[in-house]
Design an enzyme around this catalytic site. Structure first.
Site, PDB file in Angstrom:
ATOM      1  N   TYR A   1       0.828  -1.215   0.000  1.00 40.30           N
ATOM      2  CA  TYR A   1       0.000   0.000   0.000  1.00 40.30           C
ATOM      3  C   TYR A   1       0.859   1.261   0.000  1.00 40.30           C
ATOM      4  O   TYR A   1       0.471   2.281  -0.569  1.00 40.30           O
ATOM      5  CB  TYR A   1      -0.992  -0.008   1.185  1.00 40.30           C
ATOM      6  CG  TYR A   1      -2.188  -0.876   0.857  1.00 40.30           C
ATOM      7  CD1 TYR A   1      -3.238  -0.379   0.084  1.00 40.30           C
ATOM      8  CD2 TYR A   1      -2.226  -2.198   1.244  1.00 40.30           C
ATOM      9  CE1 TYR A   1      -4.306  -1.189  -0.271  1.00 40.30           C
ATOM     10  CE2 TYR A   1      -3.293  -3.018   0.898  1.00 40.30           C
ATOM     11  CZ  TYR A   1      -4.325  -2.502   0.142  1.00 40.30           C
ATOM     12  OH  TYR A   1      -5.378  -3.297  -0.228  1.00 40.30           O
TER      13      TYR A   1
ATOM     14  N   HIS B   1     -14.935   2.984  -1.455  1.00 40.21           N
ATOM     15  CA  HIS B   1     -13.903   2.063  -0.961  1.00 40.21           C
ATOM     16  C   HIS B   1     -12.834   2.766  -0.139  1.00 40.21           C
ATOM     17  O   HIS B   1     -11.727   2.252   0.003  1.00 40.21           O
ATOM     18  CB  HIS B   1     -13.280   1.312  -2.150  1.00 40.21           C
ATOM     19  CG  HIS B   1     -14.244   0.375  -2.828  1.00 40.21           C
ATOM     20  ND1 HIS B   1     -14.023  -0.187  -4.067  1.00 40.21           N
ATOM     21  CD2 HIS B   1     -15.458  -0.093  -2.421  1.00 40.21           C
ATOM     22  CE1 HIS B   1     -15.060  -0.961  -4.394  1.00 40.21           C
ATOM     23  NE2 HIS B   1     -15.941  -0.907  -3.419  1.00 40.21           N
TER      24      HIS B   1
ATOM     25  N   VAL C   1     -13.189   1.673 -22.280  1.00 42.56           N
ATOM     26  CA  VAL C   1     -12.384   1.371 -23.471  1.00 42.56           C
ATOM     27  C   VAL C   1     -12.855   0.089 -24.149  1.00 42.56           C
ATOM     28  O   VAL C   1     -12.594  -0.125 -25.337  1.00 42.56           O
ATOM     29  CB  VAL C   1     -10.870   1.256 -23.152  1.00 42.56           C
ATOM     30  CG1 VAL C   1     -10.268   2.611 -22.868  1.00 42.56           C
ATOM     31  CG2 VAL C   1     -10.614   0.298 -22.004  1.00 42.56           C
TER      32      VAL C   1
HETATM   33  P1  OAD Z   1     -11.196  -3.034 -12.848  1.00 44.45           P
HETATM   34  O1  OAD Z   1      -9.726  -3.142 -12.974  1.00 44.45           O
HETATM   35  O2  OAD Z   1     -11.955  -4.251 -12.498  1.00 44.45           O
HETATM   36  O3  OAD Z   1     -11.812  -2.469 -14.205  1.00 44.45           O
HETATM   37  C1  OAD Z   1     -11.255  -1.358 -14.857  1.00 44.45           C
HETATM   38  C2  OAD Z   1     -12.117  -1.038 -16.059  1.00 44.45           C
HETATM   39  O4  OAD Z   1     -11.640   0.176 -16.622  1.00 44.45           O
HETATM   40  C3  OAD Z   1     -12.116  -2.074 -17.155  1.00 44.45           C
HETATM   41  O5  OAD Z   1     -13.461  -2.355 -17.531  1.00 44.45           O
HETATM   42  C4  OAD Z   1     -11.350  -1.389 -18.310  1.00 44.45           C
HETATM   43  O6  OAD Z   1     -11.835  -1.766 -19.589  1.00 44.45           O
HETATM   44  C5  OAD Z   1     -11.645   0.066 -18.023  1.00 44.45           C
HETATM   45  N1  OAD Z   1     -10.647   1.044 -18.506  1.00 44.45           N
HETATM   46  C6  OAD Z   1      -9.301   0.933 -18.503  1.00 44.45           C
HETATM   47  N2  OAD Z   1      -8.725   2.068 -18.921  1.00 44.45           N
HETATM   48  C7  OAD Z   1      -9.730   2.939 -19.196  1.00 44.45           C
HETATM   49  C8  OAD Z   1      -9.782   4.290 -19.645  1.00 44.45           C
HETATM   50  N3  OAD Z   1      -8.665   5.002 -19.903  1.00 44.45           N
HETATM   51  N4  OAD Z   1     -10.998   4.879 -19.814  1.00 44.45           N
HETATM   52  C9  OAD Z   1     -12.134   4.164 -19.573  1.00 44.45           C
HETATM   53  N5  OAD Z   1     -12.139   2.889 -19.136  1.00 44.45           N
HETATM   54  C10 OAD Z   1     -10.958   2.283 -18.941  1.00 44.45           C
HETATM   55  O7  OAD Z   1     -11.467  -1.848 -11.803  1.00 44.45           O
HETATM   56  P2  OAD Z   1     -12.792  -1.532 -10.971  1.00 44.45           P
HETATM   57  O8  OAD Z   1     -14.000  -1.823 -11.763  1.00 44.45           O
HETATM   58  O9  OAD Z   1     -12.619  -0.186 -10.393  1.00 44.45           O
HETATM   59  O10 OAD Z   1     -11.915  -2.918  -4.827  1.00 44.45           O
HETATM   60  O11 OAD Z   1     -12.677  -2.583  -9.799  1.00 44.45           O
HETATM   61  C11 OAD Z   1     -13.613  -2.533  -8.754  1.00 44.45           C
HETATM   62  C12 OAD Z   1     -12.969  -2.851  -7.439  1.00 44.45           C
HETATM   63  O12 OAD Z   1     -12.247  -4.100  -7.547  1.00 44.45           O
HETATM   64  C13 OAD Z   1     -11.907  -1.863  -6.977  1.00 44.45           C
HETATM   65  O13 OAD Z   1     -12.437  -0.737  -6.322  1.00 44.45           O
HETATM   66  C14 OAD Z   1     -11.114  -2.701  -6.020  1.00 44.45           C
HETATM   67  C15 OAD Z   1     -10.988  -3.965  -6.826  1.00 44.45           C
HETATM   68  O14 OAD Z   1     -10.796  -5.127  -6.089  1.00 44.45           O
HETATM   69  C16 OAD Z   1     -11.346  -2.893  -3.627  1.00 44.45           C
HETATM   70  O15 OAD Z   1     -10.151  -2.725  -3.492  1.00 44.45           O
HETATM   71  C17 OAD Z   1     -12.312  -3.059  -2.504  1.00 44.45           C
END
Ligand code: OAD
Length: 260
Positions: free
Chosen positions: A66, A117, A222
């Site tokens: 972290y 979160h 994306v």
């Molecule tokens: P993810 O890593 O699961 O998803 C990221 C998303 O962003 C994907 O769908 C990509 O296609 C998209 N993406 C990447 N670059 C992009 C850009 N420049 N513009 C638009 N979209 C883009 O991340 P989260 O959905 O945030 O939880 O994950 C949810 C939670 O899972 C997080 O908050 C974390 C993780 O475990 C905890 O830590 C509690």
């Protein structure tokens, strides 16, 4: 009509917007996502780094991980997409519900941000809950030093372990945050889901709250997420490109001179 043009038109006739953001929102600020290729969970077991059990099994490793992420966040700047979302506040009521722990929405000027979160820049003691002493940033000066094994960060009051104020798997969300998010989404005319894989509950359930209250819903990503078919529209593109374009089109339409 393109999805962007439809969204602009919907925003023109709306008074409130709620936005759910995920790690993709911060990707263009240089902060890695979780589930994309090269993402944080590609080579790591999430439970060992993001759960109480994982922390207690190896607190030094988790604190160091972290601390490295914290340094990345402190070095990062909001990008044009964050700024565009903040600028939308001059057009309508905006609530940003974010799964991100980096604080970039607030730093870009958004004033109504719900951090589902937590926030990695804060910390607390697992024993006495004190959050005023030195945090994990005390490790950031040593994380680069090959071979050095920085010690544990412990509470200056009771000696308990210090952890980041982020939500780990199996933990409750910060008190009241999700109910405020549901309330804001339920009252919104338009709901945007930006840069999230929609794979983590309960954030992923906000689309249903929006739909059942008749909002117009759009995913900006994306690549279409697993939830893409549940949205009225999808815009494929990077947050840092799509959002500034959206604001500029919204403003040019709004300020277009009336014709007779
Ligand atoms: P993810 O890593 O699961 O998803 C990221 C998303 O962003 C994907 O769908 C990509 O296609 C998209 N993406 C990447 N670059 C992009 C850009 N420049 N513009 C638009 N979209 C883009 O991340 P989260 O959905 O945030 O939880 O994950 C949810 C939670 O899972 C997080 O908050 C974390 C993780 O475990 C905890 O830590 C509690």
């Amino acid at each position: 009509m393109t999805a962007t043009a439809r969204l602009v038109s919907m925003l023109r006739s709306s008074s409130s917007l709620s936005v759910l953001t995920g790690a993709g929102m911060s990707a263009e600020s240089g902060i890695p996502t979780f589930r994309d290729a090269g993402g944080l969970w590609e080579d790591e077991d999430p439970v060992s780094l993001a759960s109480v059990d994982g922390f207690l099994a190896n607190p030094a490793r988790v604190q160091r991980w972290y601390a490295e992420r914290l340094r990345g966040v402190m070095d990062a700047q909001p990008h044009s997409g964050h700024v565009a979302l903040a600028e939308l506040e001059s057009e309508l009521d905006v609530t940003v519900v974010t799964q991100n722990v980096d604080g970039l929405h607030s730093r870009a000027g958004s004033t109504n941000v719900l951090e589902m979160h937590g926030n990695i820049t804060r910390h607390f003691c697992v024993e006495c809950q004190d959050n005023t002493g030195p945090g994990l940033s005390t490790l950031t000066s040593t994380v680069d030093t090959a071979g050095s094994a920085p010690g544990l960060v412990q509470c200056t009051l009771c000696g308990g372990l210090i952890r980041p104020a982020v939500v780990w798997f199996g933990e409750m969300l910060p008190h009241g945050v999700f109910s405020r998010a549901v309330e804001a989404v339920a009252e919104s005319d338009v709901f945007l889901s930006i840069g999230t894989s929609s794979s983590v509950y309960p954030a992923s359930s906000l689309i249903e709250v929006a739909q059942s209250n008749g909002a117009y819903t759009v995913e900006i990503n994306v690549a279409p997420s697993v939830a893409a078919s549940r949205f009225d529209d999808s815009i494929t593109g990077r947050a840092g490109q799509v959002l500034p374009k959206l604001v500029s089109e919204l403003r040019s339409t709004v300020s277009a001179p009336e014709t007779t």
